[in-house]
Design an enzyme around this catalytic site. Structure first.
Site, PDB file in Angstrom:
ATOM      1  N   TRP A   1       0.800  -1.228   0.000  1.00  0.00           N
ATOM      2  CA  TRP A   1       0.000   0.000   0.000  1.00  0.00           C
ATOM      3  C   TRP A   1       0.838   1.287   0.000  1.00  0.00           C
ATOM      4  O   TRP A   1       0.286   2.366   0.050  1.00  0.00           O
ATOM      5  CB  TRP A   1      -1.006  -0.030   1.146  1.00  0.00           C
ATOM      6  CG  TRP A   1      -2.229  -0.794   0.738  1.00  0.00           C
ATOM      7  CD1 TRP A   1      -3.266  -0.279   0.044  1.00  0.00           C
ATOM      8  CD2 TRP A   1      -2.515  -2.174   0.941  1.00  0.00           C
ATOM      9  NE1 TRP A   1      -4.201  -1.272  -0.187  1.00  0.00           N
ATOM     10  CE2 TRP A   1      -3.770  -2.432   0.338  1.00  0.00           C
ATOM     11  CE3 TRP A   1      -1.840  -3.230   1.575  1.00  0.00           C
ATOM     12  CZ2 TRP A   1      -4.356  -3.698   0.359  1.00  0.00           C
ATOM     13  CZ3 TRP A   1      -2.418  -4.471   1.599  1.00  0.00           C
ATOM     14  CH2 TRP A   1      -3.667  -4.703   0.971  1.00  0.00           C
TER      15      TRP A   1
ATOM     16  N   HIS B   1      -6.566   3.278   1.759  1.00  0.00           N
ATOM     17  CA  HIS B   1      -7.742   2.761   1.049  1.00  0.00           C
ATOM     18  C   HIS B   1      -8.998   3.069   1.866  1.00  0.00           C
ATOM     19  O   HIS B   1      -8.917   3.375   3.063  1.00  0.00           O
ATOM     20  CB  HIS B   1      -7.630   1.254   0.780  1.00  0.00           C
ATOM     21  CG  HIS B   1      -7.257   0.417   1.971  1.00  0.00           C
ATOM     22  ND1 HIS B   1      -6.972  -0.912   1.885  1.00  0.00           N
ATOM     23  CD2 HIS B   1      -7.127   0.721   3.301  1.00  0.00           C
ATOM     24  CE1 HIS B   1      -6.670  -1.401   3.079  1.00  0.00           C
ATOM     25  NE2 HIS B   1      -6.771  -0.422   3.948  1.00  0.00           N
TER      26      HIS B   1
ATOM     27  N   ARG C   1      -1.369   7.420  -1.339  1.00  0.00           N
ATOM     28  CA  ARG C   1      -0.270   6.448  -1.374  1.00  0.00           C
ATOM     29  C   ARG C   1       0.974   7.079  -1.930  1.00  0.00           C
ATOM     30  O   ARG C   1       0.909   7.959  -2.796  1.00  0.00           O
ATOM     31  CB  ARG C   1      -0.633   5.237  -2.243  1.00  0.00           C
ATOM     32  CG  ARG C   1      -1.644   4.360  -1.574  1.00  0.00           C
ATOM     33  CD  ARG C   1      -1.944   3.145  -2.397  1.00  0.00           C
ATOM     34  NE  ARG C   1      -3.253   2.645  -2.002  1.00  0.00           N
ATOM     35  CZ  ARG C   1      -3.839   1.589  -2.510  1.00  0.00           C
ATOM     36  NH1 ARG C   1      -3.234   0.898  -3.456  1.00  0.00           N
ATOM     37  NH2 ARG C   1      -5.021   1.207  -2.099  1.00  0.00           N
TER      38      ARG C   1
ATOM     39  N   GLN D   1     -11.425   6.255  -4.104  1.00  0.00           N
ATOM     40  CA  GLN D   1     -11.939   4.887  -4.166  1.00  0.00           C
ATOM     41  C   GLN D   1     -13.397   4.915  -3.743  1.00  0.00           C
ATOM     42  O   GLN D   1     -13.861   5.873  -3.133  1.00  0.00           O
ATOM     43  CB  GLN D   1     -11.199   3.985  -3.171  1.00  0.00           C
ATOM     44  CG  GLN D   1      -9.843   3.524  -3.624  1.00  0.00           C
ATOM     45  CD  GLN D   1      -9.283   2.430  -2.716  1.00  0.00           C
ATOM     46  OE1 GLN D   1      -9.750   2.222  -1.595  1.00  0.00           O
ATOM     47  NE2 GLN D   1      -8.261   1.739  -3.202  1.00  0.00           N
TER      48      GLN D   1
ATOM     49  N   VAL E   1     -10.184 -10.378   2.626  1.00  0.00           N
ATOM     50  CA  VAL E   1     -11.250 -11.163   1.988  1.00  0.00           C
ATOM     51  C   VAL E   1     -10.750 -12.583   1.705  1.00  0.00           C
ATOM     52  O   VAL E   1      -9.570 -12.818   1.494  1.00  0.00           O
ATOM     53  CB  VAL E   1     -11.734 -10.517   0.664  1.00  0.00           C
ATOM     54  CG1 VAL E   1     -12.712  -9.383   0.948  1.00  0.00           C
ATOM     55  CG2 VAL E   1     -10.580 -10.034  -0.186  1.00  0.00           C
TER      56      VAL E   1
ATOM     57  N   ALA F   1     -17.266  -7.566   0.121  1.00  0.00           N
ATOM     58  CA  ALA F   1     -16.751  -6.197   0.114  1.00  0.00           C
ATOM     59  C   ALA F   1     -16.090  -5.958  -1.228  1.00  0.00           C
ATOM     60  O   ALA F   1     -15.690  -6.900  -1.921  1.00  0.00           O
ATOM     61  CB  ALA F   1     -15.738  -6.004   1.246  1.00  0.00           C
TER      62      ALA F   1
HETATM   63  N1  DAH Z   1      -8.472  -1.945  -0.316  1.00  0.00           N
HETATM   64  C1  DAH Z   1      -7.976  -2.570  -1.518  1.00  0.00           C
HETATM   65  C2  DAH Z   1      -6.969  -1.653  -2.165  1.00  0.00           C
HETATM   66  O1  DAH Z   1      -6.986  -0.511  -1.921  1.00  0.00           O
HETATM   67  C3  DAH Z   1      -9.070  -2.851  -2.489  1.00  0.00           C
HETATM   68  C4  DAH Z   1     -10.029  -3.876  -2.030  1.00  0.00           C
HETATM   69  C5  DAH Z   1      -9.856  -5.193  -2.351  1.00  0.00           C
HETATM   70  C6  DAH Z   1     -11.119  -3.509  -1.248  1.00  0.00           C
HETATM   71  C7  DAH Z   1     -10.752  -6.151  -1.979  1.00  0.00           C
HETATM   72  C8  DAH Z   1     -12.038  -4.468  -0.857  1.00  0.00           C
HETATM   73  C9  DAH Z   1     -11.832  -5.785  -1.233  1.00  0.00           C
HETATM   74  O2  DAH Z   1     -13.103  -4.186  -0.112  1.00  0.00           O
HETATM   75  O3  DAH Z   1     -12.749  -6.730  -0.813  1.00  0.00           O
HETATM   76  O4  DAH Z   1      -6.191  -2.121  -2.946  1.00  0.00           O
END
Ligand code: DAH
Length: 337
Positions: A154, A168, A194, A208, A251, A305
C-alpha cells in the site's frame, strides 16, 4: 398687470435657456427664492390701497404657480436628457452573445452521483470515515498484521504523529462494523493516499469507493450480480466481464473483476497491456478475522466487500487514457464530458 406679464415672459425665457439642472436651479432661486422676484412682488402688497390687495395677491400667486410649473416641466426635460446621455455613454446591448459559459460538474462528481444513486436503489447507504487514520483501522482490523508483507503493497505515507493518511477506503468497513450491527449495506466513496510514482494510471491522492454487504447467507453470487450491475450501469451497456482470483488479506476468497478493454474491445492494446482486459473492481468475501475484529460473529454473519478504483472507472467510462487529465484543471475536458 404688464409688470406681472413681462416678469412671467422673462421667467419663461430664463427657464427655457437653462441648459442643465444646476442652471435651472439658479433660475428657481432667482424667481421663487426668499429674495427672489416673486417674493419681492408679494412684499409690494402692503403698499397698495386695501381694496386692490386681494386681487394683487391672487395674481402674484397665480404667477408663482405658472413659474413653478414651467420650472418643473423644464426639470423633467433636463432629467430625461441626462438619462438618455448616460444610457448612450454606457450603452449595452443585452441581445449580444456573451463570452460567459455555464459551469459543469466534474466527471468524478458525475460518476460519484451515479454510483450513489445506483446503490441507493439496492438499499445501500453512504458511509464515511476519516481521511487520517490509525494503523488499527487502516491495517490491523483488516487482517493485515504488523510486519505482514502486505503492508508494503500500500506504499503508505506516515505522519510524524504516527497516523496514516488512509491508503484505502477499506478502513470505513471497520468504522462501520464497529458502530453498527448487521445487516449492513454501505458504500463509502472517498480520498485515499499512497506514496506512488505518478503516471498515467497512478496518483498519490486518488478516489476509491468501498462497498460492504454483511448479512446472513451472503454468497459470491450476490457479489457477482451486484458488481456486474454496477459496471453495466456505469458503462451504459453490458460490457463483457470476468472474475479472477486475487489476494487481499481482508477477503477470502479474494477476486478481481475485469472488464473487456473498452479501447481495443479485447484485441489487446497498450492501455490493457495487450491482455484485452482491464481490472476495475477488487473484491471478495469478507474474511472471518475482519468480522471478529469488529465484534461480529462469523458463524452467524458473512458478506462481501469491494473497493473500486474510482478514478480508473471514470477514465474508462469517458474513454480518457491518462488519469492526470482529470486533475489538470482543463475546463474544456470537463465541459465536453
Ligand atoms: N483496499 C484494496 C486496495 O486498496 C481494495 C479492495 C480489495 C477492497 C478487496 C475491498 C476488497 O473491499 O474486498 O487495494
Amino acid at each position: 398687470m404688464s409688470q406681472l406679464e413681462s416678469l412671467y415672459a422673462q421667467a419663461a425665457r430664463d427657464v427655457a435657456a437653462a441648459g442643465d439642472l444646476p442652471a435651472l436651479d439658479g433660475v428657481r432661486v432667482q424667481y421663487l427664492g426668499k429674495k427672489g422676484a416673486i417674493k419681492a412682488l408679494l412684499k409690494q402688497t402692503g403698499k397698495l390701497p386695501p381694496e386692490e390687495r386681494p386681487g394683487w395677491g391672487q395674481k402674484v400667486n397665480a404667477l408663482n404657480k405658472q413659474v413653478t410649473d414651467a420650472l418643473e416641466a423644464r426639470k423633467a426635460e433636463l432629467q430625461h436628457a441626462a438619462e438618455q446621455a448616460a444610457l448612450e455613454a454606457g450603452w449595452l446591448d443585452p441581445t449580444l452573445p456573451t463570452a460567459a459559459r455555464t459551469g459543469a460538474l466534474h466527471p468524478i462528481t458525475k460518476v460519484l452521483m451515479e454510483v450513489v444513486d445506483h446503490f441507493h436503489g439496492l438499499g445501500f447507504e453512504v458511509a464515511s470515515g476519516p481521511e487520517i487514520e490509525d494503523a488499527f483501522h487502516n491495517f490491523d482490523a483488516l487482517n493485515i498484521p504488523d510486519n505482514h508483507p502486505a503492508r508494503d503493497v500500500w506504499d503508505t505515507f506516515y505522519l510524524t504523529t504516527g497516523e496514516i493518511p488512509r491508503t484505502h477506503t477499506s478502513s470505513v468497513q471497520i468504522r462501520t462494523m464497529e458502530q453498527r450491527q448487521p445487516p449492513l449495506r454501505i458504500i463509502a466513496p472517498g480520498k485515499c493516499f499512497r506514496n506512488e510514482t505518478i503516471d498515467a494510471t497512478h496518483l498519490a491522492a486518488f478516489n476509491q469507493c468501498e462497498g460492504l454487504y454483511i448479512d446472513r447467507d451472503v454468497t459470491v453470487g450476490h457479489l457477482k450480480a451486484t458488481l456486474e450491475g454496477l459496471v453495466e450501469r456505469l458503462m451504459g451497456y453490458k460490457v463483457p466481464t470476468r472474475f479472477r482470483p486475487a489476494f487481499y488479506p481482508f477477503v477470502e476468497p479474494g477476486l478481481d473483476l475485469d472488464i473487456e478493454c473498452i479501447f481495443c474491445k479485447g484485441e489487446g492494446c497498450s492501455i490493457c497491456k495487450y491482455g484485452g482486459w482491464i481490472e476495475v473492481i477488487p473484491c471478495g468475501m469478507v474474511h472471518p478475522n475482519v468480522l471478529r475484529s469488529c465484534g461480529i460473529d462469523p458463524e452467524e454473519f458473512n458478506g462481501f466487500a469491494f473497493g473500486m478504483g474510482f478514478d480508473r472507472m471514470v477514465m474508462l467510462r469517458y474513454g480518457i487514457d491518462d488519469l492526470r487529465r482529470l486533475y489538470d484543471g482543463n475546463l474544456d475536458l470537463v465541459r465536453k464530458l
